[in-house]
Design a protein around this motif. Structure first.
Motif, PDB file in Angstrom:
ATOM      1  N   GLY A 110      -4.098 -24.657  39.936  1.00 14.48           N
ATOM      2  CA  GLY A 110      -4.777 -25.823  40.473  1.00 14.48           C
ATOM      3  C   GLY A 110      -6.293 -25.698  40.512  1.00 14.48           C
ATOM      4  N   TRP A 111      -6.866 -24.872  39.640  1.00 13.81           N
ATOM      5  CA  TRP A 111      -8.314 -24.639  39.622  1.00 13.81           C
ATOM      6  C   TRP A 111      -8.989 -25.515  38.576  1.00 13.81           C
ATOM      7  N   THR A 112     -10.245 -25.854  38.838  1.00 15.87           N
ATOM      8  CA  THR A 112     -11.078 -26.541  37.855  1.00 15.87           C
ATOM      9  C   THR A 112     -11.851 -25.501  37.054  1.00 15.87           C
ATOM     10  N   LEU A 113     -12.477 -25.942  35.973  1.00 13.76           N
ATOM     11  CA  LEU A 113     -13.330 -25.042  35.195  1.00 13.76           C
ATOM     12  C   LEU A 113     -14.444 -24.472  36.079  1.00 13.76           C
ATOM     13  N   SER A 114     -15.034 -25.323  36.906  1.00 12.76           N
ATOM     14  CA  SER A 114     -16.129 -24.888  37.785  1.00 12.76           C
ATOM     15  C   SER A 114     -15.672 -23.846  38.794  1.00 12.76           C
ATOM     16  N   GLN A 115     -14.487 -24.037  39.361  1.00 12.54           N
ATOM     17  CA  GLN A 115     -13.977 -23.069  40.340  1.00 12.54           C
ATOM     18  C   GLN A 115     -13.758 -21.707  39.692  1.00 12.54           C
ATOM     19  N   LEU A 116     -13.203 -21.699  38.490  1.00 10.05           N
ATOM     20  CA  LEU A 116     -13.000 -20.432  37.796  1.00 10.05           C
ATOM     21  C   LEU A 116     -14.333 -19.794  37.441  1.00 10.05           C
ATOM     22  N   ALA A 117     -15.277 -20.587  36.976  1.00 10.77           N
ATOM     23  CA  ALA A 117     -16.600 -20.059  36.620  1.00 10.77           C
ATOM     24  C   ALA A 117     -17.262 -19.413  37.831  1.00 10.77           C
ATOM     25  N   GLU A 118     -17.175 -20.054  39.004  1.00 14.77           N
ATOM     26  CA  GLU A 118     -17.764 -19.508  40.235  1.00 14.77           C
ATOM     27  C   GLU A 118     -17.052 -18.240  40.697  1.00 14.77           C
ATOM     28  N   ALA A 119     -15.744 -18.161  40.458  1.00 13.26           N
ATOM     29  CA  ALA A 119     -14.965 -17.005  40.914  1.00 13.26           C
ATOM     30  C   ALA A 119     -15.211 -15.763  40.065  1.00 13.26           C
ATOM     31  N   CYS A 120     -15.754 -15.941  38.868  1.00 10.90           N
ATOM     32  CA  CYS A 120     -16.043 -14.784  38.005  1.00 10.90           C
ATOM     33  C   CYS A 120     -17.147 -13.931  38.622  1.00 10.90           C
ATOM     34  N   ASP A 121     -17.113 -12.643  38.332  1.00  7.86           N
ATOM     35  CA  ASP A 121     -18.135 -11.718  38.828  1.00  7.86           C
ATOM     36  C   ASP A 121     -18.798 -11.025  37.645  1.00  7.86           C
ATOM     37  N   PRO A 122     -20.044 -11.340  37.334  1.00  5.50           N
ATOM     38  CA  PRO A 122     -20.900 -12.334  37.980  1.00  5.50           C
ATOM     39  C   PRO A 122     -20.462 -13.735  37.594  1.00  5.50           C
ATOM     40  N   PRO A 123     -20.849 -14.734  38.411  1.00  4.43           N
ATOM     41  CA  PRO A 123     -20.470 -16.118  38.102  1.00  4.43           C
ATOM     42  C   PRO A 123     -20.999 -16.554  36.739  1.00  4.43           C
ATOM     43  N   MET A 172     -13.675 -21.682  21.163  1.00  2.00           N
ATOM     44  CA  MET A 172     -15.017 -21.872  20.597  1.00  2.00           C
ATOM     45  C   MET A 172     -15.869 -20.621  20.795  1.00  2.00           C
ATOM     46  N   ARG A 173     -15.456 -19.794  21.728  1.00  2.00           N
ATOM     47  CA  ARG A 173     -16.129 -18.525  21.986  1.00  2.00           C
ATOM     48  C   ARG A 173     -15.060 -17.445  22.004  1.00  2.00           C
ATOM     49  N   ASN A 174     -15.380 -16.277  21.431  1.00  2.00           N
ATOM     50  CA  ASN A 174     -14.398 -15.189  21.365  1.00  2.00           C
ATOM     51  C   ASN A 174     -14.059 -14.658  22.747  1.00  2.00           C
ATOM     52  N   LEU A 175     -12.774 -14.435  22.969  1.00  7.33           N
ATOM     53  CA  LEU A 175     -12.294 -13.881  24.224  1.00  7.33           C
ATOM     54  C   LEU A 175     -12.235 -12.363  24.088  1.00  7.33           C
ATOM     55  N   SER A 176     -13.271 -11.694  24.560  1.00  4.22           N
ATOM     56  CA  SER A 176     -13.351 -10.235  24.463  1.00  4.22           C
ATOM     57  C   SER A 176     -12.578  -9.591  25.617  1.00  4.22           C
ATOM     58  N   ILE A 177     -12.389  -8.299  25.531  1.00  6.67           N
ATOM     59  CA  ILE A 177     -11.743  -7.543  26.606  1.00  6.67           C
ATOM     60  C   ILE A 177     -12.549  -7.697  27.900  1.00  6.67           C
ATOM     61  N   LYS A 178     -13.875  -7.684  27.775  1.00  7.26           N
ATOM     62  CA  LYS A 178     -14.738  -7.840  28.952  1.00  7.26           C
ATOM     63  C   LYS A 178     -14.482  -9.184  29.624  1.00  7.26           C
ATOM     64  N   TRP A 179     -14.399 -10.269  28.831  1.00  8.36           N
ATOM     65  CA  TRP A 179     -14.120 -11.582  29.401  1.00  8.36           C
ATOM     66  C   TRP A 179     -12.711 -11.642  29.986  1.00  8.36           C
ATOM     67  N   ASP A 181      -3.063 -10.303  35.909  1.00 12.35           N
ATOM     68  CA  ASP A 181      -3.219  -9.222  34.949  1.00 12.35           C
ATOM     69  C   ASP A 181      -3.970  -9.771  33.735  1.00 12.35           C
ATOM     70  N   PRO A 182      -5.052  -9.120  33.279  1.00 13.16           N
ATOM     71  CA  PRO A 182      -5.801  -9.653  32.131  1.00 13.16           C
ATOM     72  C   PRO A 182      -4.938  -9.874  30.891  1.00 13.16           C
ATOM     73  N   GLU A 183      -3.932  -9.046  30.686  1.00 12.54           N
ATOM     74  CA  GLU A 183      -3.106  -9.208  29.489  1.00 12.54           C
ATOM     75  C   GLU A 183      -2.239 -10.467  29.546  1.00 12.54           C
ATOM     76  N   SER A 184      -2.076 -11.071  30.731  1.00 18.93           N
ATOM     77  CA  SER A 184      -1.314 -12.317  30.817  1.00 18.93           C
ATOM     78  C   SER A 184      -2.120 -13.510  30.301  1.00 18.93           C
ATOM     79  N   LEU A 185      -3.418 -13.303  30.035  1.00 16.10           N
ATOM     80  CA  LEU A 185      -4.270 -14.388  29.539  1.00 16.10           C
ATOM     81  C   LEU A 185      -4.055 -14.691  28.060  1.00 16.10           C
ATOM     82  N   VAL A 186      -3.341 -13.824  27.359  1.00 16.11           N
ATOM     83  CA  VAL A 186      -3.030 -14.058  25.947  1.00 16.11           C
ATOM     84  C   VAL A 186      -1.554 -13.749  25.703  1.00 16.11           C
ATOM     85  N   ARG A 187      -1.027 -14.310  24.639  1.00 17.10           N
ATOM     86  CA  ARG A 187       0.347 -13.992  24.243  1.00 17.10           C
ATOM     87  C   ARG A 187       0.444 -14.051  22.725  1.00 17.10           C
TER      88      ARG A 187
END
Length: 190
Positions: free
Chosen positions: A13-26, A39-46, A57-63
């Motif tokens: 139930g998050w918006t793009l803005s909420q996720l962006a703010e929750a990132c460290d650093p935002p 449109m932008r590569n999803l690196s391990i860091k991201w 878990d970061p690995e759940s972000l891809v399949r």
């Protein structure tokens, strides 16, 4: 690999803005949008940053593109079943939670709102975090390999009070359990 950031973000139930703010650093909502759409590569860091922000878990972000996943194709409203404008991947309960382990309680006898065959998915939390589980169904380990299950109605210091789901049941008190598992999802076969 298929990017699942949008599916998991929307399941929470998050918006793009909420996720962006929750990132460290935002970061910005635009950056998150570009990562979601490829449109932008999803690196391990991201993946690490976004996984930490979503508490998954970061690995759940891809399949893998080869694995066929359940699809969310319709919703049931007061007017009946309606097709979604854009079908989405149905996110599994194991992909939406935090770092705490999931456990499953099998219901063999109907009790309260639970029916035989139900599977109740619960997430373990530390005793210190138990106050957020007040008035929720929980599973609590007791001595001797036993458990207490029911609505968490009280927590004081190291004691927790649980009201079992059956009618006329007495409160159970468990002293200093190592963890409490809070109900997150009910799976009921038809």
């Amino acid at each position: 690999m298929i990017n699942r950031i949008r599916d998991i973000r929307k399941a929470k139930g998050w918006t793009l803005s909420q996720l962006a703010e929750a990132c460290d650093p935002p970061t910005t909502a635009q950056t998150i949008g570009r990562l979601e759409t490829g449109m932008r590569n999803l690196s391990i860091k991201w993946m690490d940053r976004i996984g930490a922000a979503l508490d998954v878990d970061p690995e759940s972000l891809v399949r893998s593109e080869k694995s066929e996943r359940p699809r969310l194709v319709a919703r049931l409203t007061a007017a009946g079943a309606e097709a979604l404008e854009t079908p989405a991947e149905a996110v599994m309960p194991t992909d939406t939670g935090g770092q705490s382990p999931l456990i499953v309680l099998a219901v063999e006898a109907g009790m309260g709102e639970y029916r035989p065959g139900d599977r109740l998915w619960l997430r373990q939390v530390d005793l210190q975090d138990a106050s957020r589980a007040i008035n929720r169904d929980v599973l609590v380990p007791r001595k001797g390999g036993r458990f207490a299950f029911g609505r968490l109605i009280d927590r004081r210091d190291t004691l927790v009070g649980i009201l079992p789901p059956g009618h006329g049941e007495k409160q159970q008190v468990v002293d200093n359990p190592p963890w409490i598992a809070v109900a997150e999802m009910l799976v009921r076969p038809l």
